[in-house]
Design a protein around this motif. Structure first.
Motif, PDB file in Angstrom:
ATOM      1  N   ASP A 131     -30.225 -33.827 -28.208  1.00 20.96           N
ATOM      2  CA  ASP A 131     -30.975 -35.056 -28.872  1.00 20.96           C
ATOM      3  C   ASP A 131     -30.413 -36.425 -28.110  1.00 20.96           C
ATOM      4  N   GLY A 132     -29.332 -36.619 -27.616  1.00 24.08           N
ATOM      5  CA  GLY A 132     -28.894 -37.764 -27.113  1.00 24.08           C
ATOM      6  C   GLY A 132     -29.179 -38.449 -26.124  1.00 24.08           C
ATOM      7  N   VAL A 133     -29.915 -37.493 -25.172  1.00 27.31           N
ATOM      8  CA  VAL A 133     -30.442 -37.887 -24.001  1.00 27.31           C
ATOM      9  C   VAL A 133     -31.526 -38.952 -24.027  1.00 27.31           C
ATOM     10  N   ALA A 159     -33.773 -20.303 -30.668  1.00 22.82           N
ATOM     11  CA  ALA A 159     -35.069 -20.877 -30.906  1.00 22.82           C
ATOM     12  C   ALA A 159     -35.057 -22.339 -31.337  1.00 22.82           C
ATOM     13  N   GLU A 160     -34.021 -22.564 -31.983  1.00 24.82           N
ATOM     14  CA  GLU A 160     -33.580 -23.798 -32.647  1.00 24.82           C
ATOM     15  C   GLU A 160     -33.626 -24.741 -31.224  1.00 24.82           C
ATOM     16  N   LEU A 161     -32.645 -24.347 -30.330  1.00 21.35           N
ATOM     17  CA  LEU A 161     -32.293 -25.249 -29.238  1.00 21.35           C
ATOM     18  C   LEU A 161     -33.614 -25.407 -28.451  1.00 21.35           C
ATOM     19  N   ALA A 162     -34.259 -24.125 -28.275  1.00 24.02           N
ATOM     20  CA  ALA A 162     -35.577 -24.451 -27.398  1.00 24.02           C
ATOM     21  C   ALA A 162     -36.561 -25.626 -28.038  1.00 24.02           C
ATOM     22  N   GLU A 163     -36.603 -25.585 -29.272  1.00 23.14           N
ATOM     23  CA  GLU A 163     -37.477 -26.652 -29.661  1.00 23.14           C
ATOM     24  C   GLU A 163     -37.029 -28.218 -29.225  1.00 23.14           C
ATOM     25  N   ARG A 164     -35.713 -28.355 -29.387  1.00 21.01           N
ATOM     26  CA  ARG A 164     -35.208 -29.493 -29.149  1.00 21.01           C
ATOM     27  C   ARG A 164     -35.035 -29.911 -27.530  1.00 21.01           C
ATOM     28  N   MET A 202     -36.806 -32.860 -25.630  1.00 21.96           N
ATOM     29  CA  MET A 202     -35.922 -33.615 -24.734  1.00 21.96           C
ATOM     30  C   MET A 202     -36.450 -33.716 -23.455  1.00 21.96           C
ATOM     31  N   LEU A 203     -36.868 -32.552 -22.736  1.00 25.29           N
ATOM     32  CA  LEU A 203     -37.465 -32.543 -21.462  1.00 25.29           C
ATOM     33  C   LEU A 203     -38.597 -33.274 -21.228  1.00 25.29           C
ATOM     34  N   ASP A 204     -39.564 -33.123 -22.284  1.00 27.14           N
ATOM     35  CA  ASP A 204     -40.657 -34.043 -22.073  1.00 27.14           C
ATOM     36  C   ASP A 204     -40.628 -35.374 -22.087  1.00 27.14           C
TER      37      ASP A 204
END
Length: 209
Positions: free
Chosen positions: A50-52, A101-106, A110-112
Motif C-alpha cells: 500500500d505504500g507504493v 487472496a488478501e495480498l492479491a487484492e492489494r 497497487m500495480l494498476d
C-alpha cells in the motif's frame, strides 16, 4: 535508448542502511548503467504494498521506466500463520490461501496505480530469505503462494518480471536474513540493467518480458 529509471517498493531496493560503507542498490545501478541513464530511489525501507502509491507522488519528471520490488514485508506480516495449529494439511493451505487472496487484492490495485503512469514497468518476485525459523523449506513453500500473486498480476498486465529468487540465491547475497548485501545488491542492479538494456551480455535468465 537511455532514460530515467525509478525504483519503488521496500528495502530490497532501499538497502543503504544494511550496507554501511558499501554502495546500495541504486548506486550500483547508476554505476552499471553509466552516465547516460538517471536512477532515482523512491523505495522506502519497511514499506508494504500500500505504500507504493504514496511513493509515486514523488515521481520525477522525465521518468521513463519503473521497477517495483514490494510484498516481502506483507509476507512477513502473515508469518504468524505458519505457527497456527491446524488439523490437516488442507486446513493449513486454506489458511495461507486467505492471506494470499488478501495480498492479491492489494497488489492488483497497487500495480494498476503504477501502470496508470503509462511507463514501462517491471516487478520483482520476493526472494527466498535466509530465516532460520521456521525452516527454510517452510518459508520457501509459503512464499511461493505470495510470489504467485506477483507473477499472476504481472502476466495479466504484460509487465516484466525480475525473479529475485534466482538473482539472490547465495548466502553472500544477504546482509541479514531478509535484506540484500552489497554483493546481492550488485546482482539486483545487474538484473535491472539487463531489463532496461536487453542487448547487454549479462544473463537474462532471471527476466520474463
Amino acid at each position: 535508448m537511455p532514460g530515467h529509471v525509478v525504483l519503488l517498493g521496500d528495502s530490497v531496493l532501499d538497502n543503504g542502511a544494511y550496507v554501511p560503507g558499501e554502495p546500495d542498490v541504486v548506486a550500483q545501478l547508476r554505476a552499471e548503467l553509466g552516465p547516460a541513464w538517471a536512477a532515482t530511489l523512491l523505495a522506502v525501507d519497511g514499506d508494504v504494498v500500500d505504500g507504493v502509491a504514496r511513493q509515486l507522488r514523488g515521481l520525477p519528471g522525465g521518468a521513463t521506466h519503473l521497477v517495483v520490488s514490494v510484498g516481502g514485508n506483507d509476507a512477513l506480516g502473515s508469518a504468524y500463520l505458519l505457527g497456527a495449529g491446524v488439523t490437516s494439511v488442507a486446513a493449513g493451505v486454506e489458511l495461507l490461501a486467505g492471506a494470499q487472496a488478501e495480498l492479491a487484492e492489494r497488489y492488483d490495485a497497487m500495480l494498476d496505480v503504477v501502470l496508470a503512469t503509462g511507463l514501462p514497468t517491471a516487478v520483482c518476485t520476493i526472494y527466498d530469505t535466509r530465516l532460520a525459523e521456521p525452516s527454510h523449506a517452510v518459508v520457501r513453500g509459503a512464499l511461493a503462494l505470495f510470489n504467485d500473486v506477483i507473477t499472476r498480476a504481472a502476466f495479466a498486465r504484460g509487465v516484466g518480471v525480475l525473479d529475485l529468487r534466482l538473482v539472490c540465491a547465495q548466502d553472500a547475497d544477504f546482509a541479514n536474513p531478509i535484506e540484500p548485501s552489497a554483493h546481492g545488491g550488485r546482482k539486483i542492479a545487474r538484473a535491472v540493467a539487463a531489463w532496461l538494456e536487453p542487448d547487454r551480455p549479462a544473463t537474462r535468465s532471471t527476466i520474463v518480458v
